[in-house]
Design a protein around this motif. Structure first.
Motif, PDB file in Angstrom:
ATOM      1  N   LYS A  81      16.783 112.111  -2.334  1.00 21.47           N
ATOM      2  CA  LYS A  81      16.278 112.951  -1.236  1.00 21.47           C
ATOM      3  C   LYS A  81      16.675 112.345   0.111  1.00 21.47           C
ATOM      4  O   LYS A  81      16.575 111.135   0.314  1.00 21.47           O
ATOM      5  CB  LYS A  81      14.746 113.035  -1.313  1.00 21.47           C
ATOM      6  CG  LYS A  81      14.235 114.012  -2.348  1.00 21.47           C
ATOM      7  CD  LYS A  81      12.806 114.471  -1.974  1.00 21.47           C
ATOM      8  CE  LYS A  81      12.420 115.710  -2.750  1.00 21.47           C
ATOM      9  NZ  LYS A  81      12.492 115.519  -4.221  1.00 21.47           N
ATOM     10  N   ILE A  82      17.079 113.253   1.009  1.00 20.60           N
ATOM     11  CA  ILE A  82      17.513 112.858   2.356  1.00 20.60           C
ATOM     12  C   ILE A  82      16.722 113.699   3.347  1.00 20.60           C
ATOM     13  O   ILE A  82      16.445 114.867   3.084  1.00 20.60           O
ATOM     14  CB  ILE A  82      19.013 113.218   2.563  1.00 20.60           C
ATOM     15  CG1 ILE A  82      19.876 112.680   1.432  1.00 20.60           C
ATOM     16  CG2 ILE A  82      19.524 112.766   3.918  1.00 20.60           C
ATOM     17  CD1 ILE A  82      19.947 111.204   1.386  1.00 20.60           C
ATOM     18  N   LEU A  83      16.388 113.109   4.481  1.00 24.67           N
ATOM     19  CA  LEU A  83      15.731 113.863   5.550  1.00 24.67           C
ATOM     20  C   LEU A  83      16.702 113.982   6.729  1.00 24.67           C
ATOM     21  O   LEU A  83      17.255 112.968   7.170  1.00 24.67           O
ATOM     22  CB  LEU A  83      14.445 113.155   5.981  1.00 24.67           C
ATOM     23  CG  LEU A  83      13.712 113.733   7.194  1.00 24.67           C
ATOM     24  CD1 LEU A  83      13.289 115.178   6.955  1.00 24.67           C
ATOM     25  CD2 LEU A  83      12.493 112.867   7.534  1.00 24.67           C
ATOM     26  N   ALA A  84      16.910 115.213   7.195  1.00 24.03           N
ATOM     27  CA  ALA A  84      17.837 115.414   8.317  1.00 24.03           C
ATOM     28  C   ALA A  84      17.400 116.614   9.137  1.00 24.03           C
ATOM     29  O   ALA A  84      16.826 117.568   8.613  1.00 24.03           O
ATOM     30  CB  ALA A  84      19.254 115.646   7.798  1.00 24.03           C
ATOM     31  N   ALA A  85      17.686 116.574  10.426  1.00 25.13           N
ATOM     32  CA  ALA A  85      17.447 117.742  11.278  1.00 25.13           C
ATOM     33  C   ALA A  85      18.791 118.359  11.628  1.00 25.13           C
ATOM     34  O   ALA A  85      19.788 117.653  11.761  1.00 25.13           O
ATOM     35  CB  ALA A  85      16.711 117.333  12.548  1.00 25.13           C
ATOM     36  N   ARG A  86      18.828 119.691  11.726  1.00 25.00           N
ATOM     37  CA  ARG A  86      20.050 120.394  12.117  1.00 25.00           C
ATOM     38  C   ARG A  86      19.843 120.953  13.519  1.00 25.00           C
ATOM     39  O   ARG A  86      19.037 121.863  13.721  1.00 25.00           O
ATOM     40  CB  ARG A  86      20.340 121.515  11.118  1.00 25.00           C
ATOM     41  CG  ARG A  86      21.510 122.388  11.512  1.00 25.00           C
ATOM     42  CD  ARG A  86      22.114 123.194  10.369  1.00 25.00           C
ATOM     43  NE  ARG A  86      21.159 123.672   9.386  1.00 25.00           N
ATOM     44  CZ  ARG A  86      21.410 123.723   8.074  1.00 25.00           C
ATOM     45  NH1 ARG A  86      22.564 123.320   7.600  1.00 25.00           N
ATOM     46  NH2 ARG A  86      20.497 124.180   7.253  1.00 25.00           N
ATOM     47  N   ASN A  87      20.540 120.366  14.505  1.00 23.61           N
ATOM     48  CA  ASN A  87      20.404 120.852  15.888  1.00 23.61           C
ATOM     49  C   ASN A  87      21.763 121.061  16.539  1.00 23.61           C
ATOM     50  O   ASN A  87      21.878 121.087  17.756  1.00 23.61           O
ATOM     51  CB  ASN A  87      19.537 119.886  16.719  1.00 23.61           C
ATOM     52  CG  ASN A  87      20.183 118.525  16.921  1.00 23.61           C
ATOM     53  OD1 ASN A  87      21.036 118.114  16.139  1.00 23.61           O
ATOM     54  ND2 ASN A  87      19.780 117.819  17.959  1.00 23.61           N
TER      55      ASN A  87
END
Ligand SMILES: *Cc1c(COP(=O)(O)O)cnc(C)c1O
Length: 396
Positions: A81-87
């Protein structure tokens, strides 16, 4: 295009003459001690630019994108599992790479123009009591929107949650132009390329691994060959690569680090802030706005400038290239046609920036936008006159 004019794309950046010369060298045996005299100082120089005492620096014949792949494949296993924001476009592409590698990405959708939501990261990490999340991705500077994010705040989010996930930072358009503190921010893998802050042509992926990231490589199962850091480390120990290195570019990188460290990193960052402030003064004088939502996220390496509704911002870029031989950046993805970008990173002075501002202004007037010739230039001139490098030194 003119070979005389500077470019104002947010990478590749302008190449100083001394770096062009440093890259232009005769063939040497890349398995000889002479190669070691180029390789090791270049790695050492990068480590200093990353502000790290102990990072292991690896340099691949590749680009920033290869640096992303190096970070992922050496430290993770399928299904992690990876946590990322798309901005923006670059965070989007890194997420896409994770998914294509079979990683399970928790994506925090973030409006383009805003920074990474460290508070959301903290909530998600706090809720992940099993510590299933193995890595957090952070794009330090979203080149598509001209938005910088607060990496120290992302580190605080991990620490407040007491979460052991690795922190990977894409610093492709920040490192060597904007303040970056690998150790202080607890960055586990820092990623960049040769053609932005390091002022060279494209061709090198440059990464720094923390001791914690190195330890994780022992259990990570994603397949890797070309980007295997252990193969690379073995090569380095023998003054070599597992394959053929880009010797000229490495020589250029060595010289680029010398230039940056000689100017002084804080002076380099102050120069970029000053140049960016001048560009922003011009944007204000034109009556236009940045894509970046507020001053706390304004990037010092690229400005994405919104054009009025109904106007195709890409026309400015096309016109600048055709009529004036000057390169600006187009809008990407969600903001295509809505913004044009002025890149102001790497080897640039106030005076060079003024030529870019003047050109953008001519293009906008040519294309019928309601902008007064000279207005942006005058605003930037006013700013630079009061804030030159010399004036700043005198004040210090
Ligand atoms: C340019 C850029 C990349 C891609 O790097 P390449 O060297 O083109 O592979 C990735 N991330 C950011 C933030 C960039 O600006």
């Amino acid at each position: 295009m003119s070979f005389q004019n500077p470019v104002f794309i947010p990478g590749p950046t302008n190449i100083p003459e001394s770096l062009r010369k440093a890259c232009d060298m005769p063939t040497i045996d890349h398995r000889s001690p002479l190669f070691g005299q180029i390789l090791h100082p270049a790695r050492e120089g990068v480590r200093k630019v990353l502000k790290s005492e102990s990072a292991e620096v690896f340099i691949f014949p590749s680009t920033g994108t290869g640096g992303w792949e190096t970070a992922l494949t050496n430290t993770l296993s399928a299904g992690d599992k990876i946590l990322a924001a798309r901005n923006g476009m670059f965070s989007h592409r890194w997420i896409d790479m994770c998914q294509r590698h079979g990683l399970d990405v928790k994506v925090v959708e973030t409006p383009w123009g805003e920074g990474l939501p460290a508070d959301r990261y903290e909530e998600i990490l706090t809720a992940d009591t099993n510590h299933d999340i193995k890595a957090v991705l952070a794009t330090h500077n979203e080149t598509a929107t001209g938005v910088k994010s607060d990496i120290a705040a992302v580190r605080r989010a991990l620490d407040s949650a007491g979460h052991p996930a690795l922190l990977f930072v894409d610093g492709v358009s920040s490192i060597a132009s904007m303040d970056f503190r690998m150790d202080e921010w607890g960055v586990d893998v820092a990623v960049t390329g040769s053609q932005k802050g390091f002022m060279l042509t494209a061709g090198l992926a440059i990464v720094g691994f923390s001791a914690k990231a190195m330890a994780t490589t022992k259990t990570a199962k994603l397949p890797r060959t070309f980007f295997d850091v252990h193969d690379m480390a073995k090569g380095y120990a023998a003054n070599a690569y597992p394959y053929t290195p880009a010797v000229g570019l490495l020589n250029g990188l060595n010289e680029a680090c010398a230039i940056l460290l000689n100017e002084g990193l804080d002076n380099v960052f102050a120069r970029h802030t000053r140049i960016a402030e001048g560009v922003r003064a011009a944007v204000g004088a034109w009556g236009l706005e940045l894509c970046a939502a507020n001053p706390s996220v304004f990037s010092d390496t690229v400005s994405a400038i919104k054009t009025p509704e109904g106007f195709n911002a890409t026309d400015i870029v096309t016109h600048a290239a055709e009529k004036y031989g000057v390169a600006f950046g187009v809008g990407l993805g969600e903001v295509a046609g809505k913004v044009f970008r002025i890149g102001h990173l790497g080897s640039l002075t106030d005076v060079m920036a003024l030529s870019g501002i003047a050109t953008a202004e001519m293009c906008m007037v040519d294309l019928g936008l309601d902008i007064k010739l000279g207005s942006g230039v005058a605003a930037a001139q006013d700013f630079y006159r009061g804030n030159t490098a010399t004036a700043q030194k005198d004040a210090a």
